[in-house]
Design an enzyme around this catalytic site. Structure first.
Site, PDB file in Angstrom:
ATOM      1  N   GLU A 104     -30.766  -6.679   2.641  1.00  0.00           N
ATOM      2  CA  GLU A 104     -31.817  -7.058   1.701  1.00  0.00           C
ATOM      3  C   GLU A 104     -32.132  -5.979   0.672  1.00  0.00           C
ATOM      4  OE1 GLU A 104     -33.944  -7.931   5.253  1.00  0.00           O
ATOM      5  OE2 GLU A 104     -34.540  -9.879   4.510  1.00  0.00           O
ATOM      6  N   LEU A 164     -20.607   0.877   7.020  1.00  0.00           N
ATOM      7  CA  LEU A 164     -19.610   0.503   8.024  1.00  0.00           C
ATOM      8  C   LEU A 164     -18.375  -0.110   7.381  1.00  0.00           C
ATOM      9  CD1 LEU A 164     -22.085  -1.118  10.592  1.00  0.00           C
ATOM     10  CD2 LEU A 164     -21.143   1.198  10.640  1.00  0.00           C
ATOM     11  N   GLY A 218     -29.149  -6.849  11.554  1.00  0.00           N
ATOM     12  CA  GLY A 218     -28.026  -7.349  12.328  1.00  0.00           C
ATOM     13  C   GLY A 218     -27.005  -6.290  12.680  1.00  0.00           C
ATOM     14  N   LYS A 275     -16.659  -3.032   1.691  1.00  0.00           N
ATOM     15  CA  LYS A 275     -16.421  -4.319   1.030  1.00  0.00           C
ATOM     16  C   LYS A 275     -17.517  -5.329   1.378  1.00  0.00           C
ATOM     17  CE  LYS A 275     -12.278  -6.139  -0.019  1.00  0.00           C
ATOM     18  NZ  LYS A 275     -10.903  -6.593   0.241  1.00  0.00           N
TER      19      LYS A 275
END
Lengths: 328, 761
Positions: B720, B645, B524, B648
């Protein structure tokens, strides 16, 4: 879920009479088990009598030095009561080992005692289950029975009673007070409340239709150290594989008396009376605990997936007795 | 408590937006309950559907009596195979290719055949949910039941080789001569592992509200990939794609079970068509076990051989998996083993045994999750046999290039992950002799495992617009399944355009927006992010072109080779202007641009480089020596996954994955009853996922990395990666604690108990 009518009971007598008046009526309190079963249409009451608001939510001292716990005391409140925590720590431990915080906030004392088995075949209407549908057979007997009973089971049913609280209460010799539709009351030793399945697994207790639990009386705390040990597949929110409630009273290095109840092994909290007898007067030793555990499981029968419960119960009992004896 | 340490500072851009641990933009909405999930949508006149599932696993409906249900109060429609709108046949049983698997018609209630237990046999629609559910209980069905096949281990001899695995990988790979190498090797491991059926169990069930307006169908649902839902609905209802709109702005978890449309979506669309009013349907938790995919049961044989120095001479990974008799699914369980360690002789194979169950589906880390659970335990067994530390064994077998493809790695920091992890975890405190560390009545163990996960890129397009007030809107049909898509896409746009994140509005989850690959396969961020990045680049070019040429532009005629967008300003050579002011002057209607990225597999970079994320997992566990209860004490993951990116949201992804590792190692298992063909423990009381009490202190560390072969940001998929190998680290810790090697997952206490010594009190 089938449609049902609902009434809120005004008194214990009226509640009992209201349920007794209709064969398809049921009591509802916290609903943590009944509503689930109704959604799956395993329970199909046409009328519910809500007893959750009856003034049965107090914990009172008894003249004998025990506690009388109202049937509508919530599991969370019972576990947190300072008198319970100090005098019956085993009961608090058992309550807090059960279910989740949210469920304990809703679940009542009497509802906990009367909750139904979690056998997955009982929970699936497409499967044979003598408890749900008499004479249809027991799918668990030859099926996935890892959670099932090793003591007191029958060919008709190998389900277990899932309560933790009831196991501690069994070890404490709790007494169940009920009221009947006619207003009569009686007191039932907790060991006599639940029935073994035999040929009639659908009959789970000795209560008659409409007979309602109003209180559970705890006798004065017995001497000795109380320990409740629950063994489960995950750290929280899992039913007991086995559990052991133990109270060991010592005199020097010897055991004066012991009380032992087991959970997760039978259709009722299982009192290990033979093991208790063996321990009375015995030296508090690994050997004595091991022998007592062997005796407690002497008649146990596994059904395949649950064979491990027999050695597990023995190991758990041995260590729980040792822990209870440690500083008793 | 958890702790995260990240070191990702040096590659921050000028604005410092990428790489910073921004809170999730959708967080406040979710905390306030203002994020509307599929079933919470309400339209005027909505009716409620309830699905009745088959009571047998194989056979045909001989008789279905719906009269009583039809007469029940408030019932509007009882749909069965007798009156459901015509739909195409389901199609052949073989594994459909991508994209057929996503676009094929998925008819419901179109046949008297029952293909699996709890397959929908009727739909009741009523004025209320309660009325529909009650009426469903009044339907009487008689089945002609047929014997079915529900037993994988008993039918391994009948297994067949599929044409390909999921994600289009080769079924087998053969390099060198494994059998000879294995036979001749001085040290070897030959171990067979079993992994069970598992279920995704996202918190939010599969749910749909379908509404027709004229011949336009709008579907509010819970979808990871909108294009797949749109295609399946259009195929099944035989309507043009353009007439179907899918809306899914918030998703309460999917884990791969919401990549394709299921019965809730199809039946809601059909019922809404029949009734000409909106219809809402959710699967119940119990129905999700049969009707929303699963991970199939598998048997895995791992054979490893080495020379006396622990250098692998052969690797073989054979997988036998259950599949469905009517639609093939072959999880790519052994594929990771083609890239992980060096060895001259190699063999990986996938075989399938069709059972009379529903199709398995993509479930978090398909391939690696079950495959590494077995393989990384076998590596642990091999290390012990060699008397080598498990990390040292892996270092000795570190390949210089992809061992089967023969191409270089884009980046590969597996060794660095293991070494950094060992240092942080205190790996040197591990006692290599199993069963020798005790604290009170607890046996303590340490375990580790490697992690590898391919970097996928899916084709994606994004549209970005800036208005006269400098407000930027990005639109794409990407989804946020709880991963942080909204947040990182906001960061990417803000970084590219040099504006604060408060100027950016990212809109997702609507099939009217440009198409992406959605959320799945950890692709994604890289896919949608690259498309958005390219859209922003195109937008900037448009702005620059106009800034130079427009008469109203304060930058007219400036030198464009030195252009930059930063701090809300556009700089051209020595001249600069406020971005918002510039747009207002030169384009009162604002600017808009699109950007795209091609599927990774088609790119030169993908062909020329082996692209994976890597990591190392460490676990410390305690086993109660009396009861055999296993409890986690702490976990550490050190990840080399390209540029991070947002540390958190990335950390949340990894600790979620590690939690899945705990589940796979210790508790997750769905039991298929071989007599009835149903999943016995089909609710969350009996199917255990880890709860808070099971999840220990977790630490996540990201190594500084930038993969310039992967995409414009140097980022790679991480969603994953946290799962891959995590369960094996737990399993290896259990062995280290107890000396008992359980090869049948999950490792529950009953499997440890027979070999757990009784320790004196």
């Amino acid at each position: 879920m089938q449609s049902f009518t609902y009434e809120r009971a005004a008194s214990a007598e009226q509640a009992a009479a209201a349920v007794a008046a209709r064969p398809d009526a049921k009591f509802i309190s916290g609903g943590t088990n009944l509503l689930d079963l109704m959604k799956l249409e395993i329970e199909r009451p046409a009328h519910l009598v809500d007893i959750s608001r009856l003034p049965l939510d107090r914990i009172e001292e008894t003249a004998a030095g025990g506690l009388r716990v109202g049937a509508q005391v919530r599991n969370s409140d019972l576990a947190a009561d300072p008198r319970v925590r100090s005098r019956y720590p085993m009961l608090t431990q058992a309550l807090l080992a059960g279910a989740s915080g949210q469920i304990r906030n809703k679940a009542s004392t009497s509802g906990n005692l009367l909750q139904r088995t979690r056998c997955p075949y009982f929970y699936d209407r497409n499967m044979p289950c003598n408890k749900r549908e008499q004479g249809s057979g027991c799918a668990a007997l030859q099926g996935f029975n890892r959670m099932h009973a090793v003591l007191g089971a029958s060919q008709a049913c190998i389900a277990v009673h899932p309560s933790d609280m009831a196991v501690a209460m069994a070890g404490l010799d709790a007494r169940i007070e009920t009221i009947s539709p006619g207003g009569e009351t009686r007191t039932i030793p907790i060991g006599d409340l639940h029935r073994l399945p035999e040929a009639t697994p659908h009959v789970e207790t000795v209560l008659s239709h409409g007979e309602m639990i109003v209180a559970v009386t705890l006798p004065p705390p017995p001497p000795g150290r109380q320990v409740y040990r629950k063994v489960r597949d995950r750290a929280s929110y899992a039913f007991a594989l086995v559990s052991v409630a133990a109270i060991v009273e010592k005199s020097g290095d010897r055991i004066r008396s012991a009380r032992i109840a087991m959970g997760g092994v039978a259709a009722k909290p299982w009192r290990a009376t033979e093991a208790e007898r063996m321990l009375a007067g015995a030296a508090a030793s690994d050997g004595a605990f091991t022998d007592a555990a062997e005796a407690a499981l002497a008649g146990a029968v596994g059904h395949g997936d649950n064979d491990f419960k027999i050695p597990l119960a023995k190991r758990t009992m041995r260590h729980t007795l040792a822990a209870a004896a440690e500083s008793a | 408590m958890t702790e995260t340490k990240t070191s990702n500072r040096s590659r921050e851009t000028r604005s410092g937006v990428i790489g910073r641990p921004f809170d999730r933009i959708d967080g406040p909405l979710k905390v306030r309950g203002d994020a509307t999930y599929a079933y919470e949508n309400t339209l005027e006149g909505t009716a409620f559907g309830y699905i009745l599932g088959a009571a047998v696993a194989k056979g045909r409906i001989a008789e279905i009596d719906t009269a009583e249900a039809e007469r029940a109060p408030a019932v509007l429609l009882v749909m069965t195979h007798r009156n459901a709108p015509a739909q195409p046949d389901f199609g052949p049983a073989v594994m459909p290719t991508v994209p057929e698997v996503f676009t094929r018609a998925r008819p419901a209630l179109n046949s008297e055949r029952v293909r699996y237990y709890d397959e929908p046999v009727a739909l009741v629609v009523a004025e209320t949910f309660e009325a529909a559910r009650a009426a469903a209980g009044l339907i009487k069905v008689r089945y002609d039941e047929e014997p079915g096949l529900y037993d994988l281990p008993g039918h391994v001899a009948d297994a067949y080789a599929p044409k390909r695995t999921n994600a289009g990988f080769e079924t087998d790979s053969v390099i060198g001569d494994f059998e000879s190498a294995f036979a001749a090797a001085p040290v070897k491991v030959d171990a067979t592992y079993r992994t069970p059926f598992e279920h995704h169990n996202p918190m939010e069930p599969h749910a749909t509200l379908a509404a027709w307006l004229g011949n336009e169908l709008t579907i509010h649902t819970s979808a990871q990939t909108l294009a797949n839902f749109r295609a399946a609905v259009a195929s099944t209802l035989r309507i043009p794609l353009e007439r179907v709109r899918i809306i899914s702005p918030f998703i309460g978890g999917g884990f791969g079970s919401k990549l394709i449309a299921h019965a809730d979506t199809i039946l809601a669309a059909l019922a809404a068509q029949v009734l000409q009013r909106p219809v809402k349907i959710a699967l119940t938790r119990q129905q999700m076990f049969a009707n929303a995919g699963h991970r199939a049961e598998m048997i895995q044989q791992v054979r490893l051989s080495t020379d006396t120095d622990g250098r692998l001479t052969g690797i073989a990974h054979d997988v036998w998996s259950a599949t469905s008799s009517f639609e093939e699914y072959c999880e790519q369980t052994a594929v990771f083993a083609r890239s992980l360690y060096a060895a001259p002789n190699r063999l990986t194979r996938h075989r399938l045994v069709p059972l009379d169950i529903n199709r398995g589906e993509w479930m978090r880390s398909p391939g690696e999750a079950p495959g590494m659970l077995a393989f990384e335990c076998a590596m642990d067994e091999l290390a012990e046999r060699l008397g080598l530390d498990p990390i040292e064994l892996r270092i000795r077998n570190e390949p210089a290039q992809d061992p089967e493809r023969g191409v270089p790695f884009s980046t590969r920091n597996l060794v660095a992950c293991m070494e950094e992890g060992a240092r942080r975890f205190g790996w040197q405190r591990r006692n290599p002799t199993p069963g020798s560390a005790r604290e009170g009545r607890n046996l303590i163990g340490y375990g580790m495992a490697a992690a590898i996960r391919p970097n996928y890129i899916g084709a994606a397009t994004a549209r970005v617009a800036i208005d006269r007030d400098g407000r930027v809107t990005a639109r794409l049909d990407m989804t946020d399944i709880g991963t942080g898509s909204y947040t990182i896409l906001t960061q990417i746009a803000a970084d590219s355009l040099g504006v604060p994140i408060s100027s950016i509005k990212v809109e997702l989850g609507d099939s009217r927006f440009p198409r992406t690959a959605g959320s799945g396969g950890s692709w994604g961020a890289a896919s949608a992010g690259s498309a958005l990045h390219n859209a922003c680049t195109a937008l900037k070019q448009r702005i620059l072109d106009a800034a130079q040429s427009s008469e109203a532009s304060p930058l007219r005629g400036a030198n464009t080779t030195e252009a930059s967008f930063a701090d809300g300003e556009v700089r051209l050579g020595q001249r600069s202007a406020s971005l918002a002011d510039l747009v207002r002057r030169i384009a009162p209607d604002g600017f808009e641009a699109e950007g795209s990225v091609a599927a990774g597999a088609a790119t030169q970079s993908y062909k020329a480089f082996s692209q994976h994320s890597y990591g190392a997992h460490f676990a410390e566990i305690a086993v109660d020596c009396d009861t055999g209860e296993i409890r986690m004490r702490r976990m550490l993951a050190v990840m080399g996954a390209g540029r991070i990116l947002n540390p958190k949201t990335a950390r949340s992804q990894i600790i979620g994955g590690m939690t899945w590792g705990i589940g796979a190692a210790l508790m997750e298992q769905t039991v298929l009853d071989p007599r009835y063909g149903h999943f016995v423990n089909h609710d969350l009381a009996e199917y255990h996922v880890p709860v808070n009490g099971d999840v220990p202190q977790m630490e996540v560390v990201f190594l500084e990395e930038h993969d310039d072969k992967a995409n414009p940001f140097g980022a790679k998929g991480i969603g994953e990666l946290g799962v891959c190998g995590a369960g094996a680290a737990v399993a290896n810790a259990i062995y280290n604690a107890t000396g008992v090697r359980v090869r049948e997952f999950p490792i529950t206490l009953d499997k440890l108990l027979p070999d757990l010594p009784v320790i004196a009190i």
